[in-house]
Write a protein that holds these residues in place. Structure first.
Motif, short mmCIF file in Angstrom:
data_model
loop_
_atom_site.label_atom_id
_atom_site.label_comp_id
_atom_site.label_asym_id
_atom_site.label_seq_id
_atom_site.Cartn_x
_atom_site.Cartn_y
_atom_site.Cartn_z
N GLU A 45 0.87 -1.18 0.00
CA GLU A 45 0.00 0.00 0.00
C GLU A 45 0.91 1.23 0.00
O GLU A 45 1.55 1.53 1.01
CB GLU A 45 -0.90 0.00 1.24
N ARG A 70 1.76 5.30 -0.23
CA ARG A 70 1.22 6.63 0.01
C ARG A 70 2.34 7.65 -0.18
O ARG A 70 3.46 7.43 0.28
CB ARG A 70 0.65 6.76 1.43
N GLN A 98 -2.31 10.06 6.03
CA GLN A 98 -2.00 8.81 5.34
C GLN A 98 -1.51 7.74 6.30
O GLN A 98 -1.83 6.56 6.15
CB GLN A 98 -0.95 9.08 4.25
N ARG A 108 -2.37 7.44 9.45
CA ARG A 108 -3.55 6.94 10.17
C ARG A 108 -4.38 6.01 9.28
O ARG A 108 -4.92 5.00 9.74
CB ARG A 108 -4.41 8.12 10.65
N GLU A 109 -4.43 6.35 8.00
CA GLU A 109 -5.16 5.52 7.04
C GLU A 109 -4.54 4.13 6.93
O GLU A 109 -5.24 3.11 6.95
CB GLU A 109 -5.16 6.21 5.67
N LEU A 110 -3.22 4.08 6.85
CA LEU A 110 -2.53 2.80 6.75
C LEU A 110 -2.66 2.00 8.05
O LEU A 110 -2.82 0.77 8.02
CB LEU A 110 -1.05 3.02 6.41
N ALA A 129 -5.19 2.12 10.02
CA ALA A 129 -6.57 1.62 10.04
C ALA A 129 -6.73 0.39 9.16
O ALA A 129 -7.59 -0.46 9.41
CB ALA A 129 -7.54 2.72 9.60
N LEU A 130 -5.87 0.28 8.13
CA LEU A 130 -5.91 -0.89 7.25
C LEU A 130 -5.31 -2.13 7.92
O LEU A 130 -5.37 -3.23 7.37
CB LEU A 130 -5.16 -0.60 5.94
N LYS A 131 -4.69 -1.90 9.09
CA LYS A 131 -4.04 -2.98 9.84
C LYS A 131 -2.98 -3.70 9.00
O LYS A 131 -2.95 -4.94 8.91
CB LYS A 131 -5.08 -3.97 10.38
N VAL A 132 -2.13 -2.92 8.36
CA VAL A 132 -1.03 -3.50 7.60
C VAL A 132 -0.11 -4.26 8.55
O VAL A 132 -0.08 -3.99 9.75
CB VAL A 132 -0.24 -2.40 6.84
N ASP A 133 0.64 -5.20 8.00
CA ASP A 133 1.54 -6.00 8.83
C ASP A 133 2.80 -5.25 9.22
O ASP A 133 3.35 -5.46 10.31
CB ASP A 133 1.94 -7.29 8.08
#
Length: 284
Positions: A20, A22, A34, A36-38, A40-44
């Protein structure tokens, strides 16, 4: 280089990996959103290839493993308890040290025999991201017995047109050369900074090699491609289950000193042999 490093570690985008991306182009508010957005996506894993991006990630999440690539001193800014044992959720590769920052100022002064006034140019909007380097420039200037003239621009992400007035300020301040910390946006601004340095006849030094390639006088710094490849291996290790808290933060292992001889001639500078012989690359 980052993608190559991931591939070498067994991770291929579109096969067993999703990236992902940004980009905020130096806009700190957008960068925070951005991050905070990532989160929220719960990236690893979060990969933050700038101090500003790491700051944004730090406030967005204290639990998502984060790999750094261009933080000067992660211990000084409390991202890690030590390089050997970070102890937190951040690890990766640093890009500079006090010695490297001071060395850039030393090389610039040596290239301009008799120089007593050198400028440091920085983006005020990114002050928090580069204050460690600024402290090191000040300490190096004191040791070299040169006056450091601090010139700032308000916010390059909003108005890159502020660069030219900054160069006029350098001329008014009788600066004989200029160094810069690692701007988040410097890759985009390198050609314009090099152009203005030539226009106002101010020898300029930076740490990224592409600055000399587009007309800057000199660069001295770590091999960024190598750093990004190594950062990718940290990502792979985390994806395979290792904890950032236990993964030692590495320092740069390869450095490059580049001189643009064509620029030196345009500026009317005859570089001392003691400087030329140390160059890893000379652009004719």
């Amino acid at each position: 280089a980052f993608v190559e490093g991931l591939r070498a570690a067994g991770y291929v985008e579109g096969v067993n990996l999703v990236i992902e991306r940004r980009v905020a182009s130096g806009d700190l508010q957008r960068l925070a959103e951005q991050a905070r957005e990532l989160a929220a996506l719960k990236v690893d894993v979060l990969f933050t290839p700038s101090k500003a991006a790491t700051d944004a990630a730090w406030y967005a999440s204290r639990s998502i493993p984060t790999v750094i690539a261009t933080v000067t001193d992660p211990v000084a800014v409390d991202y890690a308890r030590s390089l050997a044992r970070p102890g937190k959720h951040i690890t990766g590769v640093t890009t500079a040290s006090a010695e490297l920052t001071g060395k850039r100022l030393e090389l610039l002064r040596e290239a301009i025999p008799g120089a007593t006034r050198l400028a440091v140019l920085y983006d005020k909007a990114l002050y928090d991201s580069c204050q460690q380097e600024l402290k090191e420039f000040r300490a190096a200037a004191k040791q070299l017995r040169v006056t450091l003239v601090e010139i700032w621009v308000p916010n390059l992400a909003v108005n890159a047109g502020d660069l030219e007035p900054a160069f006029r300020k350098m001329v008014d301040a009788r600066a004989q050369g200029v160094v810069m910390p690692l701007f988040t946006t410097v890759a985009d601004l390198a050609p314009e900074i090099a152009r203005l340095a030539l226009k106002y006849r101010i020898p300029a030094m930076h740490e990224t090699a592409d600055f000399a390639e587009v007309g800057g006088l000199m660069t001295y710094g770590p091999d960024f491609a190598d750093i990004y490849r190594r950062a990718a291996h940290y990502i792979a290790r985390i994806l395979k289950g290792e904890r950032p808290a236990d993964m030692a933060i590495e320092e740069p292992r390869r450095f490059k000193f580049t001189i643009n001889l064509k620029t030196a001639k345009t500026l009317g500078i005859t570089l001392p042999q003691s400087v030329l012989v140390r160059a890893d690359e000379v652009i004719q």
